[in-house]
Design a protein around this motif. Sequence first.
Motif, PDB file in Angstrom:
ATOM      1  N   MET A   1       0.957  17.650  -3.338  1.00 19.67           N
ATOM      2  CA  MET A   1       0.224  16.951  -2.284  1.00 19.67           C
ATOM      3  C   MET A   1      -0.069  17.905  -1.138  1.00 19.67           C
ATOM      4  N   HIS A   2      -1.251  17.785  -0.551  1.00 15.24           N
ATOM      5  CA  HIS A   2      -1.598  18.594   0.606  1.00 15.24           C
ATOM      6  C   HIS A   2      -0.880  18.059   1.849  1.00 15.24           C
ATOM      7  N   PHE A   3      -0.636  18.934   2.816  1.00 18.19           N
ATOM      8  CA  PHE A   3       0.138  18.555   3.991  1.00 18.19           C
ATOM      9  C   PHE A   3      -0.721  18.109   5.169  1.00 18.19           C
ATOM     10  N   ASP A   4      -2.064  18.214   5.045  1.00 18.87           N
ATOM     11  CA  ASP A   4      -2.902  17.728   6.135  1.00 18.87           C
ATOM     12  C   ASP A   4      -3.085  16.225   5.984  1.00 18.87           C
ATOM     13  N   THR A   5      -1.981  15.522   6.165  1.00 20.76           N
ATOM     14  CA  THR A   5      -1.932  14.095   5.887  1.00 20.76           C
ATOM     15  C   THR A   5      -1.116  13.389   6.958  1.00 20.76           C
ATOM     16  N   THR A   6      -0.960  12.081   6.810  1.00 22.89           N
ATOM     17  CA  THR A   6      -0.198  11.289   7.776  1.00 22.89           C
ATOM     18  C   THR A   6       1.152  10.916   7.191  1.00 22.89           C
ATOM     19  N   ALA A   7       2.196  11.122   7.981  1.00 28.39           N
ATOM     20  CA  ALA A   7       3.559  10.813   7.541  1.00 28.39           C
ATOM     21  C   ALA A   7       4.227   9.879   8.533  1.00 28.39           C
ATOM     22  N   VAL A   8       5.057   8.988   8.021  1.00 23.26           N
ATOM     23  CA  VAL A   8       5.960   8.188   8.840  1.00 23.26           C
ATOM     24  C   VAL A   8       7.372   8.690   8.593  1.00 23.26           C
ATOM     25  N   VAL A   9       8.069   9.044   9.667  1.00 25.74           N
ATOM     26  CA  VAL A   9       9.462   9.487   9.576  1.00 25.74           C
ATOM     27  C   VAL A   9      10.292   8.578  10.461  1.00 25.74           C
ATOM     28  N   THR A  10      11.168   7.792   9.864  1.00 22.39           N
ATOM     29  CA  THR A  10      12.045   6.944  10.674  1.00 22.39           C
ATOM     30  C   THR A  10      13.254   7.767  11.114  1.00 22.39           C
ATOM     31  N   GLY A  11      13.761   7.452  12.305  1.00 22.65           N
ATOM     32  CA  GLY A  11      14.796   8.294  12.884  1.00 22.65           C
ATOM     33  C   GLY A  11      14.251   9.662  13.235  1.00 22.65           C
ATOM     34  N   GLY A  12      12.946   9.732  13.493  1.00 20.24           N
ATOM     35  CA  GLY A  12      12.271  11.011  13.660  1.00 20.24           C
ATOM     36  C   GLY A  12      12.426  11.677  15.002  1.00 20.24           C
ATOM     37  N   ALA A  13      13.286  11.131  15.867  1.00 18.16           N
ATOM     38  CA  ALA A  13      13.492  11.746  17.181  1.00 18.16           C
ATOM     39  C   ALA A  13      14.792  12.540  17.256  1.00 18.16           C
ATOM     40  N   SER A  14      15.562  12.558  16.171  1.00 18.66           N
ATOM     41  CA  SER A  14      16.816  13.305  16.221  1.00 18.66           C
ATOM     42  C   SER A  14      17.317  13.574  14.808  1.00 18.66           C
ATOM     43  N   GLY A  15      18.288  14.464  14.706  1.00 20.51           N
ATOM     44  CA  GLY A  15      18.992  14.699  13.458  1.00 20.51           C
ATOM     45  C   GLY A  15      18.097  15.113  12.307  1.00 20.51           C
ATOM     46  N   LEU A  16      18.401  14.596  11.122  1.00 24.24           N
ATOM     47  CA  LEU A  16      17.661  14.967   9.922  1.00 24.24           C
ATOM     48  C   LEU A  16      16.224  14.452   9.968  1.00 24.24           C
ATOM     49  N   GLY A  17      16.010  13.304  10.614  1.00 25.06           N
ATOM     50  CA  GLY A  17      14.651  12.812  10.771  1.00 25.06           C
ATOM     51  C   GLY A  17      13.807  13.766  11.588  1.00 25.06           C
ATOM     52  N   GLU A  18      14.371  14.268  12.678  1.00 26.21           N
ATOM     53  CA  GLU A  18      13.651  15.258  13.493  1.00 26.21           C
ATOM     54  C   GLU A  18      13.369  16.518  12.687  1.00 26.21           C
ATOM     55  N   ALA A  19      14.357  16.957  11.886  1.00 25.44           N
ATOM     56  CA  ALA A  19      14.167  18.158  11.068  1.00 25.44           C
ATOM     57  C   ALA A  19      13.022  17.965  10.084  1.00 25.44           C
ATOM     58  N   GLU A 231       9.772  20.720  -0.348  1.00 29.16           N
ATOM     59  CA  GLU A 231       9.735  20.907  -1.791  1.00 29.16           C
ATOM     60  C   GLU A 231       9.374  19.611  -2.518  1.00 29.16           C
ATOM     61  N   ILE A 232       9.963  18.495  -2.076  1.00 33.10           N
ATOM     62  CA  ILE A 232       9.677  17.221  -2.735  1.00 33.10           C
ATOM     63  C   ILE A 232       8.220  16.824  -2.527  1.00 33.10           C
ATOM     64  N   VAL A 233       7.724  16.979  -1.308  1.00 30.23           N
ATOM     65  CA  VAL A 233       6.333  16.620  -1.034  1.00 30.23           C
ATOM     66  C   VAL A 233       5.393  17.536  -1.806  1.00 30.23           C
ATOM     67  N   ARG A 234       5.698  18.808  -1.830  1.00 30.78           N
ATOM     68  CA  ARG A 234       4.806  19.804  -2.428  1.00 30.78           C
ATOM     69  C   ARG A 234       4.767  19.699  -3.959  1.00 30.78           C
ATOM     70  N   ASN A 235       5.894  19.391  -4.595  1.00 31.54           N
ATOM     71  CA  ASN A 235       6.024  19.486  -6.048  1.00 31.54           C
ATOM     72  C   ASN A 235       5.991  18.097  -6.678  1.00 31.54           C
ATOM     73  N   PRO A 236       4.905  17.721  -7.362  1.00 31.62           N
ATOM     74  CA  PRO A 236       4.774  16.362  -7.894  1.00 31.62           C
ATOM     75  C   PRO A 236       5.715  16.038  -9.038  1.00 31.62           C
ATOM     76  N   MET A 237       6.425  17.033  -9.565  1.00 33.38           N
ATOM     77  CA  MET A 237       7.376  16.754 -10.642  1.00 33.38           C
ATOM     78  C   MET A 237       8.657  16.109 -10.125  1.00 33.38           C
ATOM     79  N   HIS A 238       8.852  16.093  -8.824  1.00 39.66           N
ATOM     80  CA  HIS A 238       9.991  15.379  -8.255  1.00 39.66           C
ATOM     81  C   HIS A 238       9.654  13.893  -8.213  1.00 39.66           C
TER      82      HIS A 238
END
Length: 254
Positions: A1-19, A231-238
């Motif tokens: 998948m290409h990365f010029d897309t829209t993502a939702v990340v919950t907990g995205g202001a800290s910790g692993l979500g921020e990462a 890696e998961i986003v980039r590789n469709p075999m996951h």
Amino acid sequence: MHFDTTAVVTGGASGLGEAAARRLIDLGATVAAFDLDDAKGGQLESELGERYRHHKVDVSQLDQVETAVAAVEAEHGPVRVVVNAAAVPAPAKLFSSRGPLPMDVFDRGIRVNLYGPIHVMRSVVPGMAGSDPGEDGERGVIINIASGAAYEGQVGQVAYSASKGALVGLTMPLFRELAAHGIRVMTVAPGAFDTPIYDHVPPALKEELAAQSLFPKRMGRPEEFGLLIEEIVRNPMHNGRTIRLDAGMILGPS
């Protein structure tokens, strides 16, 4: 998948979500971070620019999730990447010196850690499934964040382990269902990562955690978690699997 897309990340202001949010933005995505921390969310908006947008959302509340997803879709189109990282520890024993398990603690853990991802997925998938397919017919990827506690929960993690184990359990039926729509479903079960949740933990306890890793004998770094999300986003075999990311750590009973 290409990365010029829209993502939702919950907990995205800290910790692993921020990462995860930082890594996706570095790769070109626009991230809608669903988090209750307005202060940190605002700081990240200032730091990361227009491709990071903070949405104050309690993921345990379906109406808030639906409203936020609708706003994101109206501005950016269908969401193609989801990382469900929001969670609460909800520590409690079934029976302790204070009495039986407080059900409000258990309910809170289940509503945030399990209902939260369900709320996000059911809100995002209709738009994702109706989007134009890319290479291989792919329309999106959902990554739920479980925990090593889904497998080796410690004493006092009744609610947390139940919620994280449920995320592992629903990976297979969801992947089988959503494959027909070109949507992948993955789960990551991290071990101990050196995020702000450990800022007030005594150094000796952090060293004890690190010692339980087989190799390398240290806590994980947030950017290493971000690399797996890439890696998961980039590789469709996951697809349809849970990946443990923990340097071989197996925690003891307590």
